[in-house]
Design a protein around this motif. Structure first.
Motif, mmCIF file in Angstrom:
data_model
loop_
_atom_site.group_PDB
_atom_site.id
_atom_site.type_symbol
_atom_site.label_atom_id
_atom_site.label_comp_id
_atom_site.label_asym_id
_atom_site.label_seq_id
_atom_site.Cartn_x
_atom_site.Cartn_y
_atom_site.Cartn_z
ATOM 1 N N ILE A 127 -24.596 10.222 -44.917
ATOM 2 C CA ILE A 127 -23.663 9.747 -45.575
ATOM 3 C C ILE A 127 -23.119 10.248 -46.952
ATOM 4 O O ILE A 127 -22.255 10.126 -47.461
ATOM 5 C CB ILE A 127 -24.050 7.851 -45.898
ATOM 6 N N GLY A 128 -24.187 11.106 -47.334
ATOM 7 C CA GLY A 128 -24.053 11.875 -48.786
ATOM 8 C C GLY A 128 -24.854 11.495 -49.913
ATOM 9 O O GLY A 128 -25.708 10.579 -49.680
ATOM 10 N N ASP A 129 -24.416 12.188 -51.024
ATOM 11 C CA ASP A 129 -25.463 12.159 -52.104
ATOM 12 C C ASP A 129 -24.841 11.149 -52.925
ATOM 13 O O ASP A 129 -23.996 11.337 -54.021
ATOM 14 C CB ASP A 129 -25.477 13.355 -52.698
ATOM 15 N N LEU A 130 -25.525 9.905 -52.691
ATOM 16 C CA LEU A 130 -25.123 8.612 -53.729
ATOM 17 C C LEU A 130 -26.348 7.959 -54.174
ATOM 18 O O LEU A 130 -27.393 8.327 -53.702
ATOM 19 C CB LEU A 130 -24.227 7.782 -52.782
ATOM 20 N N PRO A 131 -26.177 7.233 -55.126
ATOM 21 C CA PRO A 131 -27.490 6.408 -55.958
ATOM 22 C C PRO A 131 -28.166 5.785 -54.703
ATOM 23 O O PRO A 131 -27.620 5.123 -53.974
ATOM 24 C CB PRO A 131 -26.801 5.794 -56.918
ATOM 25 N N ASP A 132 -29.488 5.949 -54.994
ATOM 26 C CA ASP A 132 -30.423 5.194 -53.863
ATOM 27 C C ASP A 132 -30.098 3.585 -53.912
ATOM 28 O O ASP A 132 -30.004 3.178 -52.803
ATOM 29 C CB ASP A 132 -31.753 5.484 -54.047
ATOM 30 N N GLU A 133 -29.989 3.055 -54.879
ATOM 31 C CA GLU A 133 -29.615 1.605 -54.857
ATOM 32 C C GLU A 133 -28.588 1.374 -54.078
ATOM 33 O O GLU A 133 -28.428 0.176 -53.511
ATOM 34 C CB GLU A 133 -29.717 0.920 -56.364
ATOM 35 N N GLN A 134 -27.524 2.139 -54.177
ATOM 36 C CA GLN A 134 -26.169 1.932 -53.665
ATOM 37 C C GLN A 134 -26.760 2.050 -52.031
ATOM 38 O O GLN A 134 -26.084 1.341 -51.025
ATOM 39 C CB GLN A 134 -24.993 2.723 -54.172
ATOM 40 N N LEU A 135 -27.278 3.037 -51.751
ATOM 41 C CA LEU A 135 -27.394 3.610 -50.208
ATOM 42 C C LEU A 135 -28.473 2.323 -49.826
ATOM 43 O O LEU A 135 -28.193 1.753 -48.448
ATOM 44 C CB LEU A 135 -27.963 4.682 -50.142
ATOM 45 N N ASP A 136 -29.394 1.806 -50.426
ATOM 46 C CA ASP A 136 -30.236 0.862 -49.900
ATOM 47 C C ASP A 136 -29.545 -0.501 -49.892
ATOM 48 O O ASP A 136 -29.750 -0.972 -48.677
ATOM 49 C CB ASP A 136 -31.337 0.442 -51.043
ATOM 50 N N ARG A 137 -28.711 -0.856 -50.551
ATOM 51 C CA ARG A 137 -27.771 -1.882 -50.238
ATOM 52 C C ARG A 137 -26.840 -1.967 -48.973
ATOM 53 O O ARG A 137 -27.020 -2.976 -48.239
ATOM 54 C CB ARG A 137 -26.831 -2.308 -51.582
ATOM 55 N N TRP A 138 -26.152 -0.840 -48.835
ATOM 56 C CA TRP A 138 -25.497 -0.545 -47.632
ATOM 57 C C TRP A 138 -26.494 -0.570 -46.453
ATOM 58 O O TRP A 138 -25.802 -1.267 -45.515
ATOM 59 C CB TRP A 138 -24.708 0.839 -47.961
ATOM 60 N N MET A 139 -27.431 0.406 -46.625
ATOM 61 C CA MET A 139 -28.256 0.580 -45.192
ATOM 62 C C MET A 139 -28.772 -0.676 -44.810
ATOM 63 O O MET A 139 -29.006 -1.132 -43.615
ATOM 64 C CB MET A 139 -29.332 1.391 -45.452
ATOM 65 N N THR A 140 -29.315 -1.737 -45.829
ATOM 66 C CA THR A 140 -29.903 -3.198 -45.489
ATOM 67 C C THR A 140 -28.740 -3.803 -44.849
ATOM 68 O O THR A 140 -29.005 -4.660 -43.753
ATOM 69 C CB THR A 140 -30.229 -3.765 -47.017
ATOM 70 N N ARG A 141 -27.524 -3.903 -45.307
ATOM 71 C CA ARG A 141 -26.348 -4.510 -44.664
ATOM 72 C C ARG A 141 -26.449 -4.146 -42.946
ATOM 73 O O ARG A 141 -25.964 -4.862 -42.232
ATOM 74 C CB ARG A 141 -25.115 -4.461 -45.380
ATOM 75 N N LEU A 142 -26.239 -2.765 -43.005
ATOM 76 C CA LEU A 142 -26.076 -2.199 -41.635
ATOM 77 C C LEU A 142 -27.056 -2.501 -40.610
ATOM 78 O O LEU A 142 -26.861 -2.878 -39.623
ATOM 79 C CB LEU A 142 -25.972 -0.682 -41.901
ATOM 80 N N ALA A 143 -28.563 -2.500 -41.273
ATOM 81 C CA ALA A 143 -29.684 -2.708 -40.332
ATOM 82 C C ALA A 143 -29.349 -4.270 -40.047
ATOM 83 O O ALA A 143 -29.798 -4.592 -38.664
ATOM 84 C CB ALA A 143 -31.024 -2.636 -41.225
ATOM 85 N N ASN A 144 -28.881 -5.109 -40.656
ATOM 86 C CA ASN A 144 -28.643 -6.500 -40.298
ATOM 87 C C ASN A 144 -27.388 -6.749 -39.418
ATOM 88 O O ASN A 144 -27.378 -7.822 -38.715
ATOM 89 C CB ASN A 144 -28.490 -7.247 -41.619
ATOM 90 N N MET A 145 -26.683 -5.788 -39.356
ATOM 91 C CA MET A 145 -25.475 -5.972 -38.558
ATOM 92 C C MET A 145 -25.340 -5.161 -37.364
ATOM 93 O O MET A 145 -24.995 -5.583 -36.210
ATOM 94 C CB MET A 145 -24.253 -5.200 -39.416
ATOM 95 N N TRP A 146 -25.797 -3.866 -37.236
ATOM 96 C CA TRP A 146 -25.886 -3.150 -36.169
ATOM 97 C C TRP A 146 -26.848 -3.551 -35.098
ATOM 98 O O TRP A 146 -28.089 -3.798 -35.571
ATOM 99 C CB TRP A 146 -26.090 -1.665 -36.575
ATOM 100 N N PRO A 147 -26.465 -3.668 -33.689
ATOM 101 C CA PRO A 147 -27.557 -3.857 -32.805
ATOM 102 C C PRO A 147 -28.084 -2.401 -32.192
ATOM 103 O O PRO A 147 -27.596 -1.514 -32.763
ATOM 104 C CB PRO A 147 -26.598 -4.398 -31.656
#
Length: 126
Positions: A45-65
């Motif tokens: 996804i690219g070079d973005l702040p870890d806290e932003q990536l963590d927030r997004w990845m948590t959402r995706l982990a809860n969403m994606w099967p």
């Protein structure tokens, strides 16, 4: 080994710029776990702040099967830049952050993507 087939759709029928509405449909050619999918997405996804990536990845982990061979994961970026996911035609969730939608689509569409041949194909370039 190819993991998925990718298709990009736009209102005009051609890619003009990274602006909604756009639809990216990924049809998986093998099984892939939710954990692996989130991990690979984070790497790409690219070079973005870890806290932003963590927030997004948590959402995706809860969403994606977990995905099975033949499953479709579709991403729709609406005209306001928000991102919405569907699994096999069923809505599974959204990330309202326009920065996410562009970062996610840029995995496949950025000039410097890890998959330049696929990028050119999706963008309708030779």
């Amino acid at each position: 080994m190819k993991i998925y087939r990718a298709e990009l759709y736009s209102a005009s029928g051609r890619y003009e710029k990274l602006q909604g509405p756009l639809v990216l449909r990924l049809t998986y050619r093998r099984d892939i776990s939710n954990t692996r999918l989130v991990s690979e997405t984070r790497k790409q996804i690219g070079d973005l702040p870890d806290e932003q990536l963590d927030r997004w990845m948590t959402r995706l982990a809860n969403m994606w099967p977990n995905l099975a061979e033949g499953d479709e994961l579709t991403f729709y970026m609406d005209p306001e830049g928000r991102g919405h996911f569907h699994h096999n035609g069923q809505y599974i969730g959204s990330l309202e952050d326009p920065v996410f939608a562009k970062a996610f689509l840029n995995i496949w569409l950025a000039d410097d993507s890890a998959y330049p041949k696929l990028t050119r194909k999706l963008r309708g370039e030779r």
